[in-house]
Scaffold this motif. Structure first.
Motif, PDB file in Angstrom:
ATOM      1  N   HIS A   1       0.778  -1.280   0.033  1.00 51.52           N
ATOM      2  CA  HIS A   1      -0.094  -0.054  -0.147  1.00 51.52           C
ATOM      3  C   HIS A   1       1.032   1.062   0.001  1.00 51.52           C
ATOM      4  N   VAL A   2       1.899   0.989   0.617  1.00 54.10           N
ATOM      5  CA  VAL A   2       2.595   2.543   1.061  1.00 54.10           C
ATOM      6  C   VAL A   2       3.426   3.067  -0.275  1.00 54.10           C
ATOM      7  N   ARG A   3       3.497   4.521  -0.427  1.00 50.74           N
ATOM      8  CA  ARG A   3       4.167   4.928  -1.644  1.00 50.74           C
ATOM      9  C   ARG A   3       4.926   5.974  -1.085  1.00 50.74           C
ATOM     10  N   SER A   4       5.945   6.437  -1.875  1.00 50.21           N
ATOM     11  CA  SER A   4       6.945   7.350  -1.728  1.00 50.21           C
ATOM     12  C   SER A   4       6.261   8.735  -0.952  1.00 50.21           C
TER      13      SER A   4
ATOM     14  N   PHE B   1       8.827   5.014  15.179  1.00 47.37           N
ATOM     15  CA  PHE B   1       8.466   4.203  16.004  1.00 47.37           C
ATOM     16  C   PHE B   1       8.398   5.055  17.359  1.00 47.37           C
ATOM     17  N   HIS B   2       6.982   5.097  17.762  1.00 52.91           N
ATOM     18  CA  HIS B   2       6.652   6.065  19.030  1.00 52.91           C
ATOM     19  C   HIS B   2       7.234   5.806  20.190  1.00 52.91           C
ATOM     20  N   LYS B   3       7.313   4.841  20.927  1.00 56.36           N
ATOM     21  CA  LYS B   3       7.670   4.464  22.166  1.00 56.36           C
ATOM     22  C   LYS B   3       9.338   4.725  22.203  1.00 56.36           C
ATOM     23  N   GLU B   4       9.998   4.454  21.118  1.00 57.91           N
ATOM     24  CA  GLU B   4      11.227   4.788  21.064  1.00 57.91           C
ATOM     25  C   GLU B   4      11.969   6.165  20.626  1.00 57.91           C
ATOM     26  N   GLN B   5      10.632   7.025  20.228  1.00 53.49           N
ATOM     27  CA  GLN B   5      10.824   8.087  19.689  1.00 53.49           C
ATOM     28  C   GLN B   5      12.099   8.283  18.684  1.00 53.49           C
ATOM     29  N   LEU B   6      11.780   7.434  17.795  1.00 52.35           N
ATOM     30  CA  LEU B   6      12.755   7.304  16.649  1.00 52.35           C
ATOM     31  C   LEU B   6      12.055   7.449  15.291  1.00 52.35           C
ATOM     32  N   THR B   7      12.586   8.173  14.429  1.00 50.60           N
ATOM     33  CA  THR B   7      11.951   8.346  12.989  1.00 50.60           C
ATOM     34  C   THR B   7      13.176   8.075  11.852  1.00 50.60           C
ATOM     35  N   PHE B   8      12.817   7.546  10.965  1.00 48.81           N
ATOM     36  CA  PHE B   8      13.834   7.154   9.991  1.00 48.81           C
ATOM     37  C   PHE B   8      13.234   7.805   8.555  1.00 48.81           C
ATOM     38  N   SER B   9      13.815   8.372   7.739  1.00 47.78           N
ATOM     39  CA  SER B   9      13.567   8.722   6.392  1.00 47.78           C
ATOM     40  C   SER B   9      14.676   8.627   5.439  1.00 47.78           C
ATOM     41  N   ALA B  10      14.513   8.515   4.118  1.00 50.35           N
ATOM     42  CA  ALA B  10      15.314   8.239   3.310  1.00 50.35           C
ATOM     43  C   ALA B  10      16.088   9.429   3.020  1.00 50.35           C
ATOM     44  N   ASP B  11      15.725  10.800   3.132  1.00 52.63           N
ATOM     45  CA  ASP B  11      16.496  11.910   2.999  1.00 52.63           C
ATOM     46  C   ASP B  11      17.103  12.475   4.189  1.00 52.63           C
ATOM     47  N   LYS B  12      16.802  11.725   5.415  1.00 49.60           N
ATOM     48  CA  LYS B  12      17.643  12.187   6.571  1.00 49.60           C
ATOM     49  C   LYS B  12      18.508  11.167   7.291  1.00 49.60           C
TER      50      LYS B  12
ATOM     51  N   GLY C   1      11.219   5.394  -0.427  1.00 50.41           N
ATOM     52  CA  GLY C   1      10.678   6.855   0.020  1.00 50.41           C
ATOM     53  C   GLY C   1       9.903   7.032   1.090  1.00 50.41           C
ATOM     54  N   VAL C   2       9.531   5.906   1.831  1.00 46.28           N
ATOM     55  CA  VAL C   2       8.724   5.786   3.112  1.00 46.28           C
ATOM     56  C   VAL C   2       9.366   6.142   4.183  1.00 46.28           C
TER      57      VAL C   2
END
Length: 182
Positions: A51-54, A89-100, A84-85
């Motif tokens: 389902h997910v898209r860039s 992860f909310h509990k660990e407060q971690l966010t991952f993105s391809a551009d960062k 590009g998705v």
């Protein structure tokens, strides 16, 4: 146009509730599984990945909800980032993105994934030890039989085919065959 906020929720058994996961987070779509995280082939996860898209952001309550194996966890995160998705992860407060790219977050993901995998191994080890002790004391009987072998034999003796018995009892053909061998 910005992407969708997509939630992924997983609980290990049908009896568990998923209400606390991602509570209060505004999501466009939610995919859910009621299956062990050690299973890599999960219907809800597979639907999410299709389902997910860039530009979309996948939201997960905590790392252990996505995967119980460090290798699978890293593979899933890489797959999402490669499309590009972003993933949070909310509990660990971690966010991952391809551009960062963030080396500290990557280290934390790997370490926490390994800790969750280790924790699961300890739980299984304690479970095996408990079962072994219960067997030694004679109090562990194992899982209850889900098929009444007597009923299968009676139906077979009445002339019913293996397939009809399976259909009648809502069990597989191989279960009928095993019950008749007992």
């Amino acid at each position: 146009m910005s992407g969708q906020n997509v939630g992924y929720i997983r609980v290990s058994t049908v009896d568990q509730t998923s209400e606390r996961q991602l509570y209060g987070i505004s999501l466009d779509t939610i995919f859910e599984d009621k299956i062990s995280g050690s299973t890599t082939d999960r219907p809800g996860l597979n639907q999410l990945l299709s389902h997910v898209r860039s530009g979309d952001v996948v939201h997960v309550h905590d790392i252990s909800r996505l995967a119980r194996n460090t290798g699978h966890l890293l593979e899933l995160v890489e797959r999402l980032l490669g499309s590009g998705v972003a993933i949070t992860f909310h509990k660990e407060q971690l966010t991952f993105s391809a551009d960062k790219a963030n080396p500290i977050n990557q280290l934390m993901l790997t370490m926490l994934g390994a800790i969750y995998q280790f924790e699961r191994s300890l739980i299984l080890e304690r479970q095996r030890e408990g079962i072994a002790l219960a067997k030694m004391r004679g109090v562990y009987k194992g899982r209850k039989r889900s098929i009444d072998t007597h009923q299968v034999k009676v139906l077979r003796e009445s002339g019913m085919s293996y397939r009809k018995i399976a259909q009648e009892l809502s069990i597989s053909l191989s279960s009928v065959q095993r019950a008749l061998k007992v």
